[in-house]
Design a protein around this motif. Structure first.
Motif, mmCIF file in Angstrom:
data_model
loop_
_atom_site.group_PDB
_atom_site.id
_atom_site.type_symbol
_atom_site.label_atom_id
_atom_site.label_comp_id
_atom_site.label_asym_id
_atom_site.label_seq_id
_atom_site.Cartn_x
_atom_site.Cartn_y
_atom_site.Cartn_z
ATOM 1 N N PHE A 1 8.630 2.647 -3.834
ATOM 2 C CA PHE A 1 8.254 3.825 -2.425
ATOM 3 C C PHE A 1 9.089 4.540 -2.690
ATOM 4 O O PHE A 1 9.245 6.074 -2.966
ATOM 5 C CB PHE A 1 9.003 3.346 -0.804
ATOM 6 C CG PHE A 1 7.804 2.287 -0.308
ATOM 7 C CD1 PHE A 1 6.417 2.237 -0.635
ATOM 8 C CD2 PHE A 1 8.582 1.919 0.960
ATOM 9 C CE1 PHE A 1 6.130 1.683 -0.048
ATOM 10 C CE2 PHE A 1 7.526 1.216 1.746
ATOM 11 C CZ PHE A 1 6.004 0.972 1.616
ATOM 12 N N CYS B 1 7.575 6.678 -6.114
ATOM 13 C CA CYS B 1 6.792 7.708 -6.136
ATOM 14 C C CYS B 1 6.848 8.460 -5.778
ATOM 15 O O CYS B 1 6.477 9.556 -5.792
ATOM 16 C CB CYS B 1 5.879 6.182 -5.427
ATOM 17 S SG CYS B 1 4.996 5.109 -6.913
ATOM 18 N N MET C 1 3.208 7.288 1.844
ATOM 19 C CA MET C 1 3.826 9.376 1.396
ATOM 20 C C MET C 1 3.494 9.881 2.050
ATOM 21 O O MET C 1 3.880 11.058 2.105
ATOM 22 C CB MET C 1 2.760 8.800 -0.044
ATOM 23 C CG MET C 1 3.909 7.594 -1.203
ATOM 24 S SD MET C 1 5.152 7.978 -1.462
ATOM 25 C CE MET C 1 5.452 6.348 -1.411
ATOM 26 N N ASP D 1 0.810 -1.062 0.117
ATOM 27 C CA ASP D 1 -0.336 0.249 -0.137
ATOM 28 C C ASP D 1 0.841 1.345 0.334
ATOM 29 O O ASP D 1 2.080 1.694 0.950
ATOM 30 C CB ASP D 1 -1.080 -0.224 1.233
ATOM 31 C CG ASP D 1 -0.481 0.093 2.754
ATOM 32 O OD1 ASP D 1 0.338 0.597 2.532
ATOM 33 O OD2 ASP D 1 -0.418 -0.542 3.536
ATOM 34 N N PHE D 2 -0.295 2.112 -0.027
ATOM 35 C CA PHE D 2 1.129 3.450 -0.141
ATOM 36 C C PHE D 2 0.980 4.291 0.645
ATOM 37 O O PHE D 2 1.267 5.686 0.473
ATOM 38 C CB PHE D 2 0.422 4.296 -1.651
ATOM 39 C CG PHE D 2 1.154 3.173 -2.560
ATOM 40 C CD1 PHE D 2 2.535 4.274 -3.256
ATOM 41 C CD2 PHE D 2 -0.445 3.100 -3.542
ATOM 42 C CE1 PHE D 2 2.561 3.585 -4.148
ATOM 43 C CE2 PHE D 2 0.350 2.619 -4.848
ATOM 44 C CZ PHE D 2 2.064 2.912 -5.037
#
Length: 187
Positions: A171, A174, A45, A41-42
């Motif tokens: 990671f 992005c 961020m 999952d992000f």
């Protein structure tokens, strides 16, 4: 601007970024089809944004708060109780690498070095935690003995290591793109 930020404003940013990170935990997908239980999952961020905009301590607070939100509002049982502490350690290692090696002197070279160190660090942390913590606890409390199903070596070397290396690269790329967009918009 952020150095003279009021305590209330800083806490507000931490709360907002924690909530955003928590929400991003819902958007999950597997990176390795054979290991669909290893979900990506992000949610890191907003934590990294907190590192850049605020500081390391705030980023770690965001990480811990989003984890408590997950445990409190969407606890997945034994899977959450075993997996979330590991996730905090792994992401904490990644964030710490970026904080120590890049955040003070933000050059592309330092970012690449910090990303490599962070990715290797989170991979090593997850390898160790899976070996000494997750595999025995899943076997004990969830009746899922990965050692008997796949073999410990197969699981660690064919699933855990590749998953975390890919995760760290995603990671890194992005956030680099996100950071460039943020700095471009600031100008």
């Amino acid at each position: 601007m952020f150095n003279t930020m009021s305590r209330t404003r800083k806490l507000s940013y931490i709360a907002i970024l924690s909530a955003l990170s928590f929400l991003l935990m819902y958007v999950q997908f597997p990176l390795i089809p054979a290991a669909s239980f290893l979900q990506f999952d992000f949610s890191i961020m907003p934590i990294l944004i907190g590192l850049v905009v605020l500081d390391l301590r705030s980023a770690m607070c965001i990480l811990v708060l989003r984890t408590f939100l997950k445990l409190w509002l969407n606890n997945g049982g034994i899977s959450s109780l075993i997996g979330l502490p590991m996730n905090v350690v792994a992401l904490g290692v990644f964030v710490l690498a970026l904080a120590l090696l890049w955040n003070k002197k933000r050059t592309t070279k330092n970012y690449i070095i910090a990303s490599v160190v962070g990715t290797l660090g989170l991979t090593a942390a997850m390898f160790c935690l899976n070996y000494i913590y997750a595999v025995p606890f899943y076997a004990m409390f969830a009746n899922f003995d990965i050692q008997a199903v796949l073999g410990l070596g197969n699981y660690l070397f064919a699933m855990v290591i590749p998953f975390n290396l890919i995760e760290g690269v995603i990671f890194s790329v992005c956030f680099f793109l996100l950071y460039r967009c943020i700095t471009f918009l600031k100008l």
